[in-house]
Design a protein around this motif. Structure first.
Motif, PDB file in Angstrom:
ATOM      1  N   LYS A   1     -84.018  97.403  75.076  1.00  0.00           N
ATOM      2  CA  LYS A   1     -85.469  97.387  74.934  1.00  0.00           C
ATOM      3  C   LYS A   1     -86.175  97.271  76.284  1.00  0.00           C
ATOM      4  CE  LYS A   1     -85.714  95.394  70.287  1.00  0.00           C
ATOM      5  NZ  LYS A   1     -86.269  94.303  69.458  1.00  0.00           N
ATOM      6  N   ALA A   2     -87.303  97.959  76.371  1.00  0.00           N
ATOM      7  CA  ALA A   2     -88.182  97.743  77.510  1.00  0.00           C
ATOM      8  C   ALA A   2     -88.754  96.336  77.426  1.00  0.00           C
ATOM      9  CB  ALA A   2     -89.318  98.765  77.512  1.00  0.00           C
ATOM     10  N   LEU A   3     -88.977  95.724  78.568  1.00  0.00           N
ATOM     11  CA  LEU A   3     -89.560  94.390  78.620  1.00  0.00           C
ATOM     12  C   LEU A   3     -91.068  94.517  78.786  1.00  0.00           C
ATOM     13  CD1 LEU A   3     -86.898  92.709  80.919  1.00  0.00           C
ATOM     14  CD2 LEU A   3     -86.939  92.849  78.431  1.00  0.00           C
ATOM     15  N   ARG A   4     -91.686  93.395  79.102  1.00  0.00           N
ATOM     16  CA  ARG A   4     -93.107  93.392  79.388  1.00  0.00           C
ATOM     17  C   ARG A   4     -93.320  92.797  80.776  1.00  0.00           C
ATOM     18  NH1 ARG A   4     -96.463  94.174  75.044  1.00  0.00           N
ATOM     19  NH2 ARG A   4     -98.094  92.860  75.946  1.00  0.00           N
ATOM     20  N   PRO A   5     -93.094  93.553  81.875  1.00  0.00           N
ATOM     21  CA  PRO A   5     -92.723  94.969  81.901  1.00  0.00           C
ATOM     22  C   PRO A   5     -91.276  95.179  82.333  1.00  0.00           C
ATOM     23  CG  PRO A   5     -93.667  94.368  83.991  1.00  0.00           C
ATOM     24  CD  PRO A   5     -93.580  93.090  83.201  1.00  0.00           C
ATOM     25  N   THR A   6     -90.834  96.444  82.183  1.00  0.00           N
ATOM     26  CA  THR A   6     -89.646  96.940  82.873  1.00  0.00           C
ATOM     27  C   THR A   6     -90.129  97.660  84.121  1.00  0.00           C
ATOM     28  OG1 THR A   6     -88.279  97.144  80.901  1.00  0.00           O
ATOM     29  CG2 THR A   6     -87.740  98.582  82.738  1.00  0.00           C
ATOM     30  N   LEU A   7     -89.612  97.276  85.287  1.00  0.00           N
ATOM     31  CA  LEU A   7     -90.051  97.839  86.564  1.00  0.00           C
ATOM     32  C   LEU A   7     -88.998  98.809  87.080  1.00  0.00           C
ATOM     33  CD1 LEU A   7     -91.328  94.559  88.299  1.00  0.00           C
ATOM     34  CD2 LEU A   7     -92.648  96.206  86.965  1.00  0.00           C
ATOM     35  N   LEU A   8     -89.435 100.008  87.437  1.00  0.00           N
ATOM     36  CA  LEU A   8     -88.535 101.026  87.974  1.00  0.00           C
ATOM     37  C   LEU A   8     -89.048 101.487  89.331  1.00  0.00           C
ATOM     38  CD1 LEU A   8     -88.097 103.117  84.712  1.00  0.00           C
ATOM     39  CD2 LEU A   8     -86.404 101.595  85.725  1.00  0.00           C
TER      40      LEU A   8
END
Length: 740
Positions: A705-712
């Protein structure tokens, strides 16, 4: 033959400096007004307490009691004061200042050295532990060791009930040498539980009582009547870990206590040596207690290695909220938490008046730092440093909503303190807690790296007691609160600043909040949370950025007359619920902080001028968005509206996608993907391309799952950014930011 005294070089220097000062002539008026100075030393004795022959702490206290007029200053010579019981000061000790001698750094320590380490064949060290000591914490060369722990155990295996838990056979616990020395550590929402295994029968574990009963729903005393956060509730998902078993000792810096052999076994870190390294375990519960004293000052003194014994007993740690626990096998049903127990602290002030604790340090503690309770008034905790505490830093007040007049906590101040890395063991603890208090000032503190809420003021949930209490006129101002509600600790439903109860005249203003529940896995990380019956509170001119959910929140409509005005934030939030509540003049959805906001943020905290993490420009804000399909009214634009509480959502389909056209090619340095409030988006690609057909796309895959947030971090040129599930599913997003 004269006995040799054990005096360190530093202590001798302090003696000489002090002697020189004493020999310097003073003007007659100044000499007449100077306080009587007494001296204490780590190995002091006698009753005269002079610089040449200092007393023990108790000797200095007793000598001060004999001074008429009570203008007395007790100065502590440099060194470590090893205590087996706390130094106790009462009403008869009022008017005395306890301070570090000039140039000295005295430390009151409740620690007991562990010596005589033997090296085992597997590289571990073992030391015998004296009778009467149960090591819960171990510090080696001033660095905290962790009790040996395993991984999580899902509820499907470790199924918790009102009477115990399954999973002993599947986890291997049934085969451990000493399973009854081990504890289950469980977090459910805002609660934390530590209960020792009492017995293992087949696959079933039972736990020490009353710890387990007080952690389970059967007690009917664990909080609000609607609560579903006990160990056997629908919210329970797993044991976070079991700890303190020899079979789990596999990482450097871990230790295990064997109650039968009375030994501690430690797996050393690189570079540690059994002959040179110093191991210390806290044994004294409390180091300094002021009971009924007034006009006492404690300044420049260190507090270290104080213990918190309750979790070692059958009471265990049945967490309720903010580091308080439910204790006792029986008791009245009281859903407002009137009978909850605060943790033990290194310094406790009970019923104090005009007590000042300043420029002191609190470190390596098994419990909390400082407690002001039982009607302490007009007292101050200021310019102190708290770090590496098992529980919270400061607890101000009590949980009785309408106490007798002499037990009302009022006009106490917590200011200019630095609080970092607390709640290390009991992750439901907060940095600064205040219960039913009036006129409390929490100002210019720096709080950083905390597992749960930073500052919590008020009590009582939705119970009638919270509507009419002594709570009022509290001020939470100019604090710097960063990296709190750390996602890895899985403590939810909190905030950087959290309140409960009606408290007319209370103001939350000038605070800088950055990264609360950042990277969270649920939707309830908040900046300022006016929870339950929080009412009559003004929220003004705060700077709030990088929040896991809402910058300001009060989901309960029975919290009334709250007003949020003139705040700066990078997101938005729904209007405050409750009769008479308003939101006006707030600067929301920012992707850059204006100069006025930066000035407010920089001025917050203990140091007066701190760094401010500026927001990064968002290229997606002005982009054109689209998605493969739309479920209901959750349109693609909700992901670029600057509001992390609104979501976009596609239908569930193969290769579902959402994308933004930036209008032209830009350098893209980073993409932030904020999952929707239900944490829907999982197993997806983030594609960056210059062409609309994505034939030249650069792709980064996110598993889970994506988090809050996923950082790329991307560092590429792109005009189009697409988020696409790699199988069949939905794309559901609260926010997507594209930074140059």
């Amino acid at each position: 033959m004269r006995p040799r005294t054990r005096t360190t070089r530093t202590a001798r220097s302090a003696f000489l400096v002090g002697a020189a000062l004493l020999l310097s002539p003073l003007p007659a008026a100044e000499a007449a007004s100077a306080p009587k100075v007494l001296y204490a030393a780590p190995h002091g004795s006698g009753s005269h307490c002079t610089l040449g022959r200092p007393c023990s702490l108790e000797g200095a206290r007793d000598a001060a009691r004999a001074v008429t007029g009570r203008d007395v200053r007790v100065e502590l010579i440099d060194g470590t004061y090893e205590l087996s019981t706390p130094l106790k000061l009462g009403a008869e000790d009022s008017g005395v200042t306890w301070a570090a001698a000039r140039g000295a750094r005295p430390v009151l320590s409740g620690g007991r050295p562990l010596t005589g380490w033997t090296v085992n064949g597997d590289g571990t060290w073992t030391a015998k532990v004296p009778e009467g000591i149960t090591p819960r914490q171990l510090f080696v060369d001033g660095q905290r060791a962790l009790r040996a722990r395993g991984g999580p155990c899902a509820a499907a295996v470790c199924d918790a009930t009102k009477t115990g838990m399954t999973g002993a056979e599947k986890t291997g616990i049934a085969d451990w040498t000493r399973p009854t020395d081990a504890e289950a550590v469980i977090s459910v929402r805002w609660r934390n539980y530590h209960c020792r295994i009492a017995a293992v029968t087949g696959d079933v574990m039972t736990f020490a009582q009353p710890c387990w009963t007080n952690s389970a729903s059967g007690t009917d005393r664990t909080g609000p009547a609607w609560d579903t956060t006990t160990v056997d509730s629908s919210r329970y998902s797993k044991v976070a870990f079991f700890e303190n078993a020899r079979e789990l000792l596999d990482k450097p810096g871990e230790f295990v206590w064997d109650s039968a052999a009375r030994t501690v076994t430690y797996l050393p870190r690189e570079g540690e040596n059994p002959r040179r390294s110093k191991g210390v375990t806290p044994t004294s519960e409390g180091l300094l207690v002021l009971d009924g004293a007034h006009d006492v000052r404690v300044t420049g003194i260190g507090f270290a290695y104080a213990a918190y014994q309750q979790p070692n007993t059958d009471e265990g740690y049945a967490g309720t909220q903010a580091g308080l626990t439910l204790t006792g096998a029986t008791g009245p049903v009281d859903h407002a938490g009137r009978y909850y127990t605060k943790p033990a602290a290194a310094l406790t002030v009970r019923g104090g008046r005009h007590v000042v604790v300043d420029q002191s340090t609190f470190t390596h503690l098994g419990g909390a730092g400082a407690i002001f309770e039982q009607g302490t008034q007009d007292s101050t905790l200021t310019r102190c440093r708290f770090t590496d505490l098992s529980s919270g830093a400061a607890y101000i007040g009590d949980t009785e909503p309408m106490p007798a007049p002499e037990l009302v906590g009022a006009r106490n101040t917590v200011s200019y303190n630095t609080i970092r890395h607390t709640g290390v063991e009991y992750t439901d603890a907060v940095g600064i807690w205040a219960g039913y208090e009036a006129g409390t000032v929490i100002d210019h503190n720096t709080l950083d790296d905390l597992p749960y809420s930073g500052i919590s003021v008020g009590w009582g949930w939705d119970q009638p007691e919270a509507r009419q209490s002594v709570l009022r006129d509290n001020r939470i101002t100019n604090n710097r609160i960063t990296d709190v509600m750390r996602a890895e600790h899985e403590q939810h439903d909190g905030a950087a600043i959290y309140t409960q109860g009606a408290q007319p005249g209370t103001v939350i203003s000038g605070n800088y909040i950055n990264r609360s529940a950042y990277g969270n896995t649920e939707r309830d990380g908040n900046g300022i949370y006016l929870d339950e019956q929080s009412s009559h509170i003004a929220v003004t001119q705060n700077v709030i950025t990088r929040i896991g959910y809402k910058w300001v929140s009060n989901w309960a409509d029975y919290g009334i007359d709250n007003h949020a005005t003139g705040n700066w934030t990078d997101t938005d939030a729904p209007a405050l619920a409750g009769t008479g509540s308003t939101m006006a003049g707030n600067h929301t959805k920012l992707d850059r902080l204006p100069a006025e906001a930066v000035e407010v943020a920089a001025a917050a905290g203990a140091n007066g001028r701190g760094s401010v993490e500026q927001l990064r420009p968002d290229l997606a804000r002005t982009g054109t968005v689209s998605q493969s399909s739309t479920d209901g009214t959750a349109t693609a634009a909700n992901a670029i509206d600057g509001d992390t509480s609104t979501d976009t959502r596609t239908l569930s389909e193969a290769g579902a996608w959402w994308q933004v056209d930036l209008g032209a090619a830009h350098h893209v340095g980073q993409v932030e993907v904020w999952n929707d409030t239900s944490m829907t988006t999982a197993d997806f690609d983030v594609q960056l391309a210059a062409s609309a057909d994505f034939s030249d796309a650069t792709t980064a895959h996110v598993t889970g799952k994506a988090l809050r947030p996923t950082l790329l971090d991307t560092d590429t040129e792109a005009r189009y950014v697409r988020i696409r599930v790699t199988g069949t599913g939905r794309v559901a997003l609260a926010h997507v930011l594209v930074h140059p």
